[in-house]
Structure formats: structure tokens, C-alpha cells
Design an enzyme around this catalytic site. Sequence first.
Site, mmCIF file in Angstrom:
data_model
loop_
_atom_site.group_PDB
_atom_site.id
_atom_site.type_symbol
_atom_site.label_atom_id
_atom_site.label_comp_id
_atom_site.label_asym_id
_atom_site.label_seq_id
_atom_site.Cartn_x
_atom_site.Cartn_y
_atom_site.Cartn_z
ATOM 1 N N VAL A 452 32.974 34.713 -65.120
ATOM 2 C CA VAL A 452 31.494 34.957 -64.889
ATOM 3 C C VAL A 452 30.453 33.744 -65.044
ATOM 4 O O VAL A 452 29.834 33.397 -64.297
ATOM 5 C CB VAL A 452 31.144 36.221 -65.639
ATOM 6 C CG1 VAL A 452 29.584 36.429 -65.320
ATOM 7 C CG2 VAL A 452 31.746 37.383 -65.231
ATOM 8 N N ASP A 499 -1.047 11.482 -35.988
ATOM 9 C CA ASP A 499 -2.256 11.582 -34.844
ATOM 10 C C ASP A 499 -3.439 10.993 -35.663
ATOM 11 O O ASP A 499 -3.817 10.833 -36.912
ATOM 12 C CB ASP A 499 -2.771 12.893 -34.162
ATOM 13 C CG ASP A 499 -1.546 13.353 -33.282
ATOM 14 O OD1 ASP A 499 -0.865 12.480 -32.654
ATOM 15 O OD2 ASP A 499 -1.459 14.663 -32.857
ATOM 16 N N THR A 501 -7.101 11.936 -34.287
ATOM 17 C CA THR A 501 -8.204 12.950 -34.261
ATOM 18 C C THR A 501 -7.709 14.335 -34.811
ATOM 19 O O THR A 501 -6.911 14.752 -34.455
ATOM 20 C CB THR A 501 -8.532 13.193 -32.620
ATOM 21 O OG1 THR A 501 -8.627 11.969 -32.086
ATOM 22 C CG2 THR A 501 -9.803 13.957 -32.475
ATOM 23 N N THR A 780 -2.015 7.305 -31.472
ATOM 24 C CA THR A 780 -3.088 7.938 -30.943
ATOM 25 C C THR A 780 -3.273 7.476 -29.397
ATOM 26 O O THR A 780 -2.748 6.575 -28.683
ATOM 27 C CB THR A 780 -4.445 7.527 -31.677
ATOM 28 O OG1 THR A 780 -5.534 7.906 -30.861
ATOM 29 C CG2 THR A 780 -4.479 6.233 -31.494
ATOM 30 N N GLY A 781 -3.892 8.236 -28.535
ATOM 31 C CA GLY A 781 -4.107 8.265 -27.079
ATOM 32 C C GLY A 781 -5.500 7.621 -27.291
ATOM 33 O O GLY A 781 -5.989 7.192 -26.108
ATOM 34 N N ASP A 782 -6.134 7.005 -28.272
ATOM 35 C CA ASP A 782 -7.515 6.535 -28.146
ATOM 36 C C ASP A 782 -7.383 5.108 -27.774
ATOM 37 O O ASP A 782 -6.478 4.407 -27.678
ATOM 38 C CB ASP A 782 -8.272 6.693 -29.369
ATOM 39 C CG ASP A 782 -9.366 7.821 -29.296
ATOM 40 O OD1 ASP A 782 -9.483 8.398 -28.490
ATOM 41 O OD2 ASP A 782 -9.661 8.055 -30.355
ATOM 42 N N LYS A 837 5.314 8.602 -28.008
ATOM 43 C CA LYS A 837 5.694 8.892 -29.226
ATOM 44 C C LYS A 837 7.190 9.335 -29.542
ATOM 45 O O LYS A 837 7.806 9.190 -30.710
ATOM 46 C CB LYS A 837 4.669 10.341 -29.434
ATOM 47 C CG LYS A 837 4.640 10.825 -30.723
ATOM 48 C CD LYS A 837 3.921 11.962 -31.315
ATOM 49 C CE LYS A 837 2.318 11.757 -31.260
ATOM 50 N NZ LYS A 837 1.577 12.953 -31.545
ATOM 51 N N ASN A 859 2.558 18.285 -24.724
ATOM 52 C CA ASN A 859 3.501 17.312 -24.429
ATOM 53 C C ASN A 859 3.854 16.746 -25.704
ATOM 54 O O ASN A 859 4.819 15.935 -25.766
ATOM 55 C CB ASN A 859 2.766 16.400 -23.465
ATOM 56 C CG ASN A 859 2.455 16.900 -22.174
ATOM 57 O OD1 ASN A 859 3.161 17.852 -21.685
ATOM 58 N ND2 ASN A 859 1.904 16.160 -21.225
#
Length: 1218
Positions: A452, A499, A501, A780-782, A837, A859
Amino acid sequence: MASPDAGKQMDLKQTPSQSSNSDPATTHLEPIRTIPKVLSSHPREVTAESISKDEEALEPDPGTEHLFEVENNKFAFSPGQLSKLLNPKSLSAFYKLGGVIGLEKGLRTNITSGLSVDETLLDGATTFENATGAASLPDGVPAGTEKKPTLGIRRTSTRGNAASPFVDRKRVFADNRLPEKRGKSLLELAWITYNDKVLILLTVAAVVSLALGLYQTLGQYHPPGEPKVEWVEGVAIMAAIIIVVVVGTLNDWQKERQFVKLNRKKEDRSVKVIRSGKSQEISVYDVLVGDVMHLEPGDMVPVDGILIDGHSLKCDESSATGESDLLKKQTGAEVFKIIQAGGDVRKLDPFILSGSKVAEGVGTFLVTAVGVHSTFGKTMMALREETEATPLQQKLNVLAEYIAKLGGAAALVLFVVLFIKFCVQLKGSTQTASQKGQSFLRIFIVAVTVVVVAVPEGLPLAVTLALAFATTRMLKDNNLVRVLRACETMGNATTVCSDKTGTLTENKMTLVAATIGNSTQFGKRTTSGSDADIIPNKEAGAEDGKETTPDTAPDNAVPIIDEDVPANNFLTRLSTETKSLLAQSIVQNSTAFEGEQDGKQTFIGSKTETALLEFARTYLAIGPLQEERSNAEVVQVVPFDSAVKYMASVVKLADNKFRVYGKGASEILVAKCTQILEDPSSASLNNVTLSAADSAALTNIISTYAGRSLRTIALVYKDFETWPPAGAAVKDDETQAEFATIFRDMSLLGIVGIQDPLRKGVQEAVLDCQNAGVIVRMVTGDNILTAKAIAEECGIYTPKAGGIIMEGPSFRRLSQEHMDNVIPKLQVLARSSPEDKRILVKRLKELGETVAVTGDGTNDAPALKMADIGFSMGIAGTEVAKEASAIILMDDNFASIVKALMWGRAVNDAVKKFLQFQLTVNITAVVLTFVSAVASSEEQSVLSAVQLLWVNLIMDTFAALALATDPPTRSILNRKPEKKSAPLITLNMWKMIIGQAIFQLIVTFILNFGGKKILSYDSEHEQDQLRTLVFNTFVWMQIFNQYNNRRLDNNFNIFEGVHRNWFFIIINFIMIGGQVLIIFVGGSAFHVKPLNGAQWGYSIVLGALSLPVAVIIRLIPDSWIAHLVPGRWRKSLVPDTKEEDIPIPSEPVSGRPGLTKDDSLAFIKTIRGGRVWSLPQETPKNKAALSPKRSKTLAAPTKKTKSFDAARSAKISRSSTA
């Protein structure tokens, strides 16, 4: 209501042929005629005629008859009839139900304004005939356009409780909740806990011991003064077993409750519906049949329905049907009209399927099935998710197997040795038969009790407990854990791809600058000057990877100065027509809507769109958003797609021309323009050709805005004589255009700059990550200059340390060798697509990194799924992104990722702390029991079976609760992440385990074998006290050693953060209180004698010596210990071994050769079972193979980077594109 005869099958549907004078409040029943059916060997072709003449479309399937019968149904349809629309999709059922018009009337709703928020109880009822008869209107005109709702019955009632809306609707169709998976009751958990083979064996032995004890107590002669206590041991063991079972049960029950709470939160989310003519967000649980729901790209559809209105809507139904192609949807009115006209029905699909994902387009649909009646609900009811074993659990399972086998072997050897001694001593023994039986049982019980203690079934359970505690606490820190393994994996993350934003910034956007045409501006004006920063032109500039300086700047770089231009001055320079064009461009090309948040009327939706709408409402005097949109005829909508970075709407004008409004990434849309608004102050809205000078000026404006950390958005438009333009129509739908082919030669209306301030605490959070050895990358997409400015401000971009910035298109074109060279220094990836990404995440993992990724768009799902830990946004994230992620950031804040990192490390540490403690107790208890029992002339261990069960309770349950619930401290971030190949038990841990075990064995052996002489104990009473002293000292050493195990490193502060762990404090009081009670009142049950003050002093002082001994152990250099370790183990144990030098096993860490997925706890399950059977199982998909090596990433900076204000005085560098 007709009562069905016994044994007859009944058709519970309402049919069109029912008498019009029948009771409308009752669902009418009609017997099904039993007609033999001949199955054709050829499938029947579906045509408009076969659909309209299908008499079996609404017949119940066997076993579903109860769904067609509803008592006092106030609606025209039953849940069963609506379920015939799907599973499989049935145009025949759709037609029989009267199309959208029939569904609208039969469900007592309005497809334009939705359900009434005032609905409670419904007056009257509507019949099947009344509802489906509405479909006979000319051309199947949908309600809400030429036809208005014709139901002459009030939809709401003042009767009933106003606090209980939609009473009848919920009664008939239910709400969108699935019945909770039935949890295990306390009794069931108790049975599982007790259903442990060793405990059952111990119970049997205890029962036999009690029977013999009772016989000895009641049936044998006892000399005067001798206590009759032979029965006590059996009762004591039973009581100990009951306590073990009760405590284990309560522990498991608390754990299950935490997971249920977590799952309930995990499944809840907000969806957009129209009620009383207004769009609003409600909980997915509150969606009802009859609701009108919005559809947007990225939505995970929670209910079934029929499309009312939509633009280019395509759904991915692969998760629901297995069909991998995107399915284009047609409106219900359009489909009904084609069926009536006898047209081609082969590709008609108005059905919105729950569980599907919206891939493209927007629209609204009428909800026809929710909860258990929806297709997704039925699937989920049939398949409830089971928790899978995490990687740490798999590692522990393997370790627990080894420990169990060693402990079991020790117990077996102990039993064999003691049994041989017992047999040898039988000759010449004066004991009675019952006494001999009791002696044998004592040997057997001690051996079983060693099993045990030795079998660490609490070890795998400790991980589950730590995860349950951590995930519940993480929810308070805004981390909703969807996948348990992510919690522990996050602790060893080596890089975070974040990211910008909403994660690094506040996502509270305000339009602060704008340029209409090429000159009319507000906010910060861009003009000529001599003392300005030099902004590099995108087309010509520095070489790859070098900064653009005044010496290297291109000739067409335009200098700037800052000057405030008030918005009022800006507006006075715009003509009424220009203002109207600007307002319509913002209003019509947006999916945001007006609603109420925190008691205030505001815009709800994308923050970029809400910033534009706020500006339009404040300065352009737009009216209510719904009114503005209803006044325009939108003929096509192109939703925003992060791959192309724009969205567009096509509106029919009053002169029957068509105008395209587009908005998106400024440099991308400017490249699609060949004209620009000539004079914003003129009413004629004339355009002129976009010259090279204009392009240079626009590039300068974009660079200026981006350099000030503003998001730049371009607004474009173009007029067409017809729509779709000649030669641009979509093959499948001639009313829609192939937008990509005509989206060129646009006219530029203007460029706006939107400010999104950096989140408070982000700079500190980034620095925390870097101090913890975690590289933070911005993806980022900026615009690249916007990204650079933000990254410098928050400390991600460190050019002095060799960091580089790249744009997505340049990154994806790199060769693998070049990419591998760039990635370690890559800190910002701008203008990146979701595919960029995904490529970055994939390559990082291949380089040995443990990658965490944030994402909010549909996406982003592939990258989120591919990452070791995917973080989706709870506020801005789409449902597809959330579904693909492992953890949801409820506040979209980067600082919450740091908290997840801390909790992940805390979980790993908690398990290791418990492991270190348990192994120390295991070694000491087993060796002490073995040696003392073998050395004893009476074959008795110094620790009795009941005492060992108390030690087991301390070791398995109390210690797990105390050590597995330690919250993280800030210091947990002051170390580097562990390697994927790091061993479960580190060199430091082995040093402490072995050191403490040696100390404890020395103390207990000295007391047991030399205590009589050292303490001058001569009387029999004192010798009995000596055994109690050994037991008491042993337990106190464990109590103090718990504090030692709160640290796994060589630092000395073992009390750090102890005041924040109330579990630890309370459990220590319980253990101390329990031990004091055992010594004072345990008596014969625990084989103890009360101790005097001096003996208590000895026990506590010797126990407390564990603390200074731990200090001495920590002072021993690890390198000295490493030299004592065999060479083949040294590389994996020595902390400073280079990762590249560590041999990589060719098998997953979760198993060994020949060990199948269900075998990692096979031995423990074989000899114990019980709670271990309820542990999560390893599955193939969560087997994690060790990665070859970690990439040599850029060293994290040790100091904060300069502030943004300081950065602005420097020249803005151009990114490396190589």
C-alpha cells in the site's frame, strides 16, 4: 388529441389535410397506413416534381415518434417535424413545411425583426395548414419584404411571470443546452476508491484478524490485569481503510466539481441574434427556435436553421458531414421559388448545419432546431469527450510503474523472509493455534501494507489534482483552458508568437487622423519641413537588413513635421457630397451593429469598424445604423479576408448604377487605385489620375501614420453601369461577380489613421517573458512601420541585440536554409498572412522550440492547431479560432499569457514537489519496515500496519493537496524553460531525495536499535514508548520535509509564498492535529503509548533537523554529485549539459519498448486498480516524441528597451526582407 391504440404505430405529424375546424391548441394525430415498400435497386433522381410530391417527407422515423407529439402545442410544427429538415438534408421536408414563409408563420416569429423580447406565454395557436398555406403566395415571396407577417394572433401575453421569457417556446422546442453529463455521485466515487485490490485484500485480512481477535478476547483465558485488546488491530485497520477511502473520495469529488465548472464555462460563448428588430449578443445557451441569427466568417454554427438572407455564403461542414468541399448556400426563399417553378434542384442548399463553420460570406438564418434536437447536439449526446492523459501524466505513469514494481518486490521479499522465520520458530513454540494464526496474519498484513505504501497510486492522481486546481485558478486569471495538456506544456514554452491588435494593444480604437483625396487632412498634418524624421519609401530605400539613414535615404523620401488640424476645420473643407460618400463608405462596408454594452448604446463588432462608425456618428451625422443600411440595396458583400486584407460591399444607387465600397490595408488598396478624388470640397466628386507624385505623397502619409503607431486603412470606391460587370459573373450565381477580377482601377477616397494604445502592463509582461527565457515575436498583418513602432515600444524589437523585422511575403519566399538562419533573430513579422504564421510555427517546432501562438481569425486556426499551445482571443476571436486553440484568453491581454506561463510552471513544479516528497517517504518507510521487521525476533516492524496506513494517507492524499496546490510566485519566472528531453527527476531532486532518506533512516535506525541504550530505557513501559517515539519522529520528519519540498532549486527560502496557500497551512494543521491525537488517544489501535514532554521534544527536534539538513544538501555543489552519476545518465541530469549533446530516444517519452498506450499503468492496475482505473488514458494523438534540439535563439535582453518617445527621435529603420 387522438389516443393511439396499443400496438399501433402512430403518425404524430400535423398534415395539410386536417380539418380547419379542429382544435388548434392540440397536435393532431393520424394513424400511419402500413404500406409495403419496394426498394428500388437504382437511386431515384431528385427533381422539383419528386420534392413537391413526396408524401413521406414528414413521416417519423422508427423510435422518434415521441418527438412528433407535443401536448398543447402553440406552434404549427413539432420538434420531430423540424428535425426532418436535416439528417439528411431534405428539400422535400423544407417544401412540405412551407419554405421560409411557412416556417416563419408556424414558429410564430418574424424573419426581419426576429423574436420579440417581450414574449412569455403565447395566446392561441396556429395550425400546420395555416402555416404551410402561407407558402402559396405568389412566387414564394419571403416575409418581411412584399409580404408582412399574417399571423393574426398576438405573439406575447401579459400572463405569466415576466421574469420567465419564452415559456411556451422553451417548453415545446427546449433551449440550446445539452443535458449535463451525469457526474459520479459520492457513493460511486467511494466505491471506485475502495475498489482497490490491495485495500480489498487488506480488508479481508483485517476481517480475519478481527475474527481471531474476538475469539482470543472472548474465548481465551487472560491473566488478571492483562487487557483484552486482541480485536483492536482488526478494527483499527478497518477504520484506517475507511478514512483512506473517505478522504480519497472527497478529493476526487472536489476535482470532478472543478472540471465540471471549467467545462461549463468552456462551452459558453456569445452569438449575435436579432430580437425585436435589434441586433444583440446573447449566450449561445439562450438561442431558441424562431430566433434570427447572424452569420459571419469564422463563426461556429451552434444550431440548425434555414438561410434567410446572405451574400456569397459558404460553409465548411466537414466536421459534421465529412464533406471536405465548401458548400455554397442559397436563401430559403430562392430555393422554394426554384422548386415551385420546377427548376434544377441538384445544387440547392438552404440548410445551415450546427457544428459547421462559416468560411466565407455573411447572412442571417432562421433557427429551426436547438440543443438535443440539433444535429450537433445529437452527435455530442452520442459522443461525450473523455479526458486524455497529459504528457506529464504519461511520464509519471511510467515512473509509478517502476516504483510499484520495486515496492512490490520489497514487500514480497519481506513476506518470504518473515514467513521463513515464522516457520522456523513454529518448532518449540508455546503459542496457541489462534495466537500462531494471529502472528501469521500480522506478517501478512505488514507485507500487504508495505505494498500500500510502496505503490504510488497517488502519483498520477496528483497531476490530475494539480491540473484541476491550476485550471480553476487560471480561469480567474482570464485563461480558459480547453485542453488540459496545454496547461503543463505552457510552463516550458520557449517562444510566443503574438498578434498585435488587441493582445499587445488595448483594442480600443479611435480614428485620430485622416487624409481625404491627397491633401485634405485632420489630426497630424503631413507637410514639408527641414527638421523631420526621414521615412523610407517602400519602392526604394535601404538594402535588406540595414537601416535607412539621412545619408542612405532615397531621393523621393518626404520630410514631415507635426501640426494639429482640428476635426471641425477638416469637415468644413468637405462638400456635402464628399461627406455622404465617406459616410456611406463606412456604414455600408461594415458588419458591426448597434447594441447595448455595460448599459450604454454603442457599436459592437470589429474594433476597426467601430472606430470608423464612431467617427461617422460624431462628425458625419449618420442616423441609426440599421436605418442607414435598410435605405441602401446591397447586392454583394465581400467579407474581410486576412489573406487579401480587404473587404467590400456593392450597393445599387438611385440612378440604377452600382457602387463598390472597399476598405483595407492602405498600401495594398492604394496599389489597386489608378484614380484619386480630385477636390473633396467640390460637389461633383470628380476623380483624377493618380500621378507618381500623388503615389509618393500617399506613401509618405502611410509611413507617417505608421511611424506614429497608427493602423492605416484606405477607403476606395468605383462606379459600375451594371452588376455584375460584363464577363465577371460567377458561374454558379449570375447575380454575383468574381470580385478579385474586377477589384482594380479603383478611385481612392482617402486614408485614415486609427490609434490603438499599447495595453497597460505589456512592457512588463514582455520583459517577464524575456527574463524567463521565452522569446516574444510579434506576428501581425499591420504595416511594417506600424509594427516596428509598436514592437519597439513594448520591448519586443531590439535591433541592438541583432533582432530583425520582415514582411510576410519576403519571409515565405526564403529557402529553408536561409529561413533557419533568419528565424532565431526574427522578432517582428509584419504584413503576414495566416499561412506565414503557420510556416513560422511549423519551422520553429522543427527547430526544437516549444511554441505558443495567439490568433483570433478563422484563418489562424491551422497555426493555432499546429502550435504546442494555441491561444485564441475570447473577445475578438472567431469561434473557429477558439475551437482550434488550447487556451482562450478571456481578456485578449498579453499579460494573461505570462500568467499562463507561471501556472504552467507551477503545475510542473507541484508534481515534482510531490514526487520528491513521496519518493523520500517511500524509500524511508519501505527500508525501515523491512529492516526492523527482519531484525525483530517477533517479526514485527517498528511501524505497525495501522501506522503505515496513516503514513500512506499523509503521503498520498494530504501531501498531494498541500504541494499540488502551491500557487506560482514571481520568482518562478527567473529561470529558463526546461528542455523537452529533461528528466522527470532532476539532479537537484535526486540529491534531496537521497540526502533526506539517508538522514531519516539514520535517525530512525539509531532510535530503533540504539535508543534503549542511549536514552537508558530499562522498563517495559519505556521500551514500548521507544517504538512510539520512532513512529512519532518519523512522522514529524515528514511534516518538516514538506516545507523542504516546496523548493526544487538550491535556494534556501522554503517559506516563499506559503501564506498564499491556505491548503498547505490547513493540511499541516490537520496532519499535526492527527498525529497528536494518535499519540495521546491512539492506544492499542495504533500500537502507541502516550509520550512525555521530553519525548515530544526529541521527536519534534529530530524532525526539525530535516530543515538544516536540507540546507547542507543544497550547499553541496551539483557538479560534485554529477561526478558520482554514471556517464550514461549524467548528460540528462547535469543542468549545464548542452542540449545538442543529449542523446534523443527514438521512442516517445510516454512509453517504453513493448508498452502499449493502455499499459503505462498496467502493473499498478493489476495489483491495485480502484482510482487508478479512472485516470485519463494515453491516446496516440497525445504521444509526444522528443524533438531533436532547440534552436539557438536570440538571447533575451536583460534591460528594458528605450521608450517609444526616445525611439521616435531615432531614424525609423526599414525591415530586412531577406
